[in-house]
Design an enzyme around this catalytic site. Structure first.
Site, short mmCIF file in Angstrom:
data_model
loop_
_atom_site.label_atom_id
_atom_site.label_comp_id
_atom_site.label_asym_id
_atom_site.label_seq_id
_atom_site.Cartn_x
_atom_site.Cartn_y
_atom_site.Cartn_z
N ASP A 1 49.88 13.74 7.54
CA ASP A 1 50.76 13.19 6.38
C ASP A 1 50.13 12.04 5.78
OD1 ASP A 1 51.22 11.46 8.63
OD2 ASP A 1 53.38 10.93 7.83
N TRP B 1 66.46 12.66 14.27
CA TRP B 1 65.65 13.63 14.73
C TRP B 1 64.78 13.62 15.86
CZ3 TRP B 1 66.03 11.47 9.89
CH2 TRP B 1 65.13 10.42 9.56
N CYS C 1 50.83 0.27 10.99
CA CYS C 1 49.58 0.58 10.05
C CYS C 1 49.98 0.78 8.76
CB CYS C 1 48.82 1.52 10.67
SG CYS C 1 46.96 1.37 9.78
N GLU D 1 61.68 17.02 8.71
CA GLU D 1 60.44 17.20 8.09
C GLU D 1 60.56 17.25 6.68
OE1 GLU D 1 57.98 15.83 9.41
OE2 GLU D 1 58.55 15.80 11.44
N TYR E 1 51.47 20.35 6.25
CA TYR E 1 51.87 19.37 6.99
C TYR E 1 53.48 19.99 7.79
CZ TYR E 1 54.83 15.76 8.53
OH TYR E 1 55.47 14.95 9.40
N LEU F 1 68.89 13.07 -3.06
CA LEU F 1 67.85 12.82 -2.21
C LEU F 1 66.34 13.12 -3.09
CD1 LEU F 1 67.04 11.97 0.61
CD2 LEU F 1 67.09 14.64 1.16
N CYS G 1 48.03 -5.73 12.48
CA CYS G 1 46.97 -5.23 13.29
C CYS G 1 47.04 -5.80 14.95
CB CYS G 1 45.81 -5.69 12.78
SG CYS G 1 45.32 -4.65 11.25
N GLN H 1 57.86 12.76 1.09
CA GLN H 1 57.88 11.95 0.08
C GLN H 1 59.29 11.07 -0.07
OE1 GLN H 1 54.92 11.78 -2.32
NE2 GLN H 1 54.28 12.22 -0.29
S1 SF4 Z 1 44.26 -2.30 13.75
FE1 SF4 Z 1 45.33 -2.52 11.99
S2 SF4 Z 1 44.17 -1.18 10.47
FE2 SF4 Z 1 43.60 -0.42 12.57
S3 SF4 Z 1 44.93 1.00 12.97
FE3 SF4 Z 1 45.63 -0.84 13.75
S4 SF4 Z 1 47.32 -1.53 12.48
FE4 SF4 Z 1 46.02 -0.13 11.36
#
Ligand code: SF4
Length: 384
Positions: A168, A54, A222, A67, A150, A110, A229, A72
């Site tokens: 989302d 997509w 994230c 979408e 959404y 699905l 991070c 989910q």
């Molecule tokens: S720094 Fe870490 S906790 Fe903050 S948005 Fe980036 S991945 Fe997420």
DNA sequence: AAAACGGGGAT
DNA sequence: ATCCCAGTTTT
């Protein structure tokens, strides 16, 4: 542009005529909101999963289907379905003209099968009321079946390039950490607030890129359990990274209720190359799917008696148990079941009542079944 | 606001 | 075993 909706029915956030500098996100810094988009988008342009099917299109129909399937649902699981679905129904009018059971069959496996029903219904409405083109308008999209806040915002931003905030699970999780939002993200209040923040963040960016970039960040870096991070492009703006030992403690999650468990007995009746199956109701769990007649364990009855009584009440046919085939355990969203399959026999070739039908074995592959029925059928074929 | 609605993969 | 996923609708 506004797509913030109040408690329950979203319109994407209505912020009146406030200017950027007047936007108030509580303790959410306006400066941070404004400085995040650029590094985020740069990261996305370099690191996104370009191969996702997509990502190759901005056709509103295809974006919509993607979408819908991704609600989910994990990306890896959706990909083959997306390809098969668009092969079967390459355009919106083709979907609208299709048979509902054909749509359901492509969706088989699905999950959340209402989505397939809504896709079909919405396509028919769009063909009739909008000449087969998805409306380029948030409120008109929202009025279509299956288009929640959404999906409407996602189509508006990704396909039509309009600045609607698509909130989302990924976007919400990133916001929780970025601003250390400790609220329960599932409340209407939290959703409204977060959609507002998103609208502020995407101002000045290409809406299509921004929406996809934030979602991609939530998916790739994230992540729920262990955010990466050290690779994050908005690390410097992130309060959780800066102040919390472990950003993964956000968002807060509520404890879940324990799933109840049920025993079920079901009978497989074959006669003259045909099998007796029952179509489930038009609404609720596995709507319009086919299954073997049977039902929940009856108190003070054996599994075999339960099978015989349930079979009779669902089909009107008297049977006797001939053999036990297999035991299948399965987990649904809100409960678990253990299904005991039996082969059964009857006297003549009686006509069934209700939604039960004799189905030629060659026709089985055209009907939708869930995993439990598939497992039962497979064990039956293997044992014979 | 809570419940219903599938299935699969990660931990 | 538990969580949770590119959520929406019904109660
Ligand atoms: S720094 Fe870490 S906790 Fe903050 S948005 Fe980036 S991945 Fe997420």
């Amino acid at each position: 542009m506004k797509n913030i909706e109040n408690g329950g029915t979203n319109s994407n956030v209505k912020s009146g005529s406030r200017t950027d500098s007047a936007v108030d996100f509580g303790h959410v810094s306006v400066k941070k909101v404004n400085s995040m988009a650029r590094p985020l988008i740069e990261w996305f342009l370099g690191c996104q999963r370009k191969h996702l099917p997509w990502r190759k299109t901005k056709d509103p129909y295809r974006i919509w289907i993607s979408e819908l399937m991704l609600q989910q649902t994990r990306v890896e699981q959706a990909i083959p379905y997306y390809r098969r679905f668009l092969k079967a129904f390459p355009t919106l009018p083709r979907l609208a003209m299709a048979n509902q059971s054909a749509v359901l069959k492509v969706w088989e496996g699905l999950g959340y099968y209402r989505r397939a029903k809504y896709a079909h219904e919405a396509a028919r409405i769009v063909l009739k009321d909008y000449r087969g083109k998805l409306p380029n308008n948030y409120d008109d999209l929202r009025a279509l079946p299956g288009f929640g806040p959404y999906t409407a915002a996602a189509v508006m931003s990704i396909a039509y390039g309009k600045p609607y905030a698509a909130l989302d699970g990924n976007a919400s999780r990133v916001l929780s950490r970025l601003f250390i939002l400790q609220e329960d993200p599932t409340t209407a209040d939290a959703k409204r607030r977060r959609t507002e923040i998103l609208q502020g963040m995407m101002r000045g960016s290409d809406p299509s890129t921004f929406t996809q970039a934030l979602i991609e960040l939530g998916a790739l870096l994230c992540s729920p359990r262990s955010p990466r991070c050290s690779e994050c492009p908005i690390q410097e703006s992130c309060s959780a990274f800066r102040y919390l030992p472990d950003p993964a403690v956000l968002p807060i999650r509520k404890e879940r209720k324990k799933k109840p468990h049920y025993n079920v007995s079901a009978g497989i009746l074959e006669r003259d190359g045909r099998i007796l199956l029952k179509k489930r109701p038009n609404t609720g769990l596995l709507a319009n799917f086919w299954e073997f007649p049977g039902g929940k364990q009856l108190a003070n009855r054996s599994r075999e008696e339960t099978c015989r009584i349930r079979f009779k009440s669902e089909t009107g046919i008297e049977i006797r148990i001939t053999d036990k085939i297999c035991v299948v355990k399965h987990e649904f969203t809100h409960f678990r079941i253990t299904v005991h399959f039996y082969t059964v026999a009857c006297q003549k070739s009686p006509s069934p009542k209700g939604t039960a039908r004799w189905i030629r074995k060659g026709s089985l592959k055209r009907l939708p079944f869930n995993l439990v029925s598939k497992a039962g059928l497979e064990a039956y074929e293997r044992k014979k």
